[in-house]
Design a protein around this motif. Structure first.
Motif: not given
Length: 300
Positions: A32-48
């Motif tokens: 979860l900490k690794v996931l939190k370090e990711q710079r999340m974008r709209l496209e990534v949220l929608q596709k994954t």
């Protein structure tokens, strides 16, 4: 490795942990900490669909730190929602029944030390995050929630769809909040939602509700005309216009004539009326009625 591939890889790890029902809490926290370090974008949220995966992982976990980190991630991703949807959700939110009530107070006290600030970026078109609704033990309300859930479930959910269970609970909760009881008006409102959501000729309504284009608060109050499909709306408009024209003809004395011939019975015993159906500078429309067979037609 791209951000999307990395988030997908992390999502698969979390899903495996959920399926096994056995979780190494230390490994889960690291993931979860690794996931939190990711710079999340709209496209990534929608596709994954990582939002739904993390939420399901939070529900399956009993570890306070895992729950707190999951909530922190979901909260930061919620900031990516459109401003109008976020405002609507905040104005109508109620006590949560997401199963984490025992940890809520402790999680809030630890949030300041475990959460990290995130910067809002672009806004998505839909939401797949948990909706908030009041808990209940009322058998009628529970049955209505079950029926709404069955109406929302589909074999192949659309991209970005939320949790049907949470959406059904939120719709029922909004209906109950309006009436304050489970009497006839409440049941009638629930039945109309179910009928329209299950309508095979109007699949767009269910898809809009699942994807968040129609919020539960709005779905709970929509009229039959608002929920109808586009084809049904056009048909109703056509029937309304015809009814108005018939009413105008009925209230206007017709003029008998033998100059017009009925196309059905081929007789010349007719009555005609002229009605102004277009703008004032356009000629009047002539409606003809056959006194022999009852055939009506418009004469141009």
């Amino acid at each position: 490795m791209s951000a999307e591939e990395e988030v997908t890889r992390i999502g698969k790890k979390l899903e495996k942990m959920i399926d096994k029902k056995e979780c190494d809490h230390a490994s889960a926290v690291d993931i979860l900490k690794v996931l939190k370090e990711q710079r999340m974008r709209l496209e990534v949220l929608q596709k994954t669909r990582i939002g739904m995966i993390v939420n399901n992982f939070r529900k399956a976990s009993t570890n306070d730190e895992v729950i707190t980190l999951s909530k922190s991630l979901i909260k930061s991703w919620k900031k990516l929602l459109p401003a109008d949807q976020s405002t609507a959700k905040n104005s109508s939110s109620k006590p949560s029944t997401d199963g984490s009530g025992d940890h809520a107070e402790k999680a809030n006290s630890e949030k300041s030390s475990t959460s990290e600030p995130s910067t809002p970026t672009a806004a998505p078109k839909q939401t797949s995050f948990p909706l908030k609704a009041a808990d209940t033990t009322d058998s009628v309300r529970l049955k209505c929630r079950e029926l709404l859930l069955n109406a929302l479930k589909v074999e192949d959910p659309p991209e970005g769809a939320g949790d049907p269970d949470e959406i059904a609970v939120a719709i029922e909760d909004c209906i109950f909040a309006e009436f304050g009881n489970t009497e006839m008006k409440y049941k009638s409102r629930v039945r109309s939602r179910i009928a329209n959501l299950k309508d095979k000729k109007n699949p767009q309504l269910r898809e809009n509700v699942l994807c968040g284009y129609i919020l539960p608060e709005k779905m709970a109050k929509m009229t039959a005309e608002e929920m109808a499909s586009e084809d049904m709306k056009k048909l109703r408009a056509k029937l309304t216009k015809e009814a108005i024209n018939d009413h105008q003809m009925a209230t206007t004395s017709g003029t008998k004539t033998d100059l017009l011939k009925c196309g059905r019975c081929l007789k010349r015993n007719c009555t005609y009326n002229q009605v102004q159906t277009r703008s004032a500078d356009e000629p009047m429309t002539t409606f003809v009625f056959c006194n022999e067979c009852g055939h009506r037609w418009k004469f141009c």
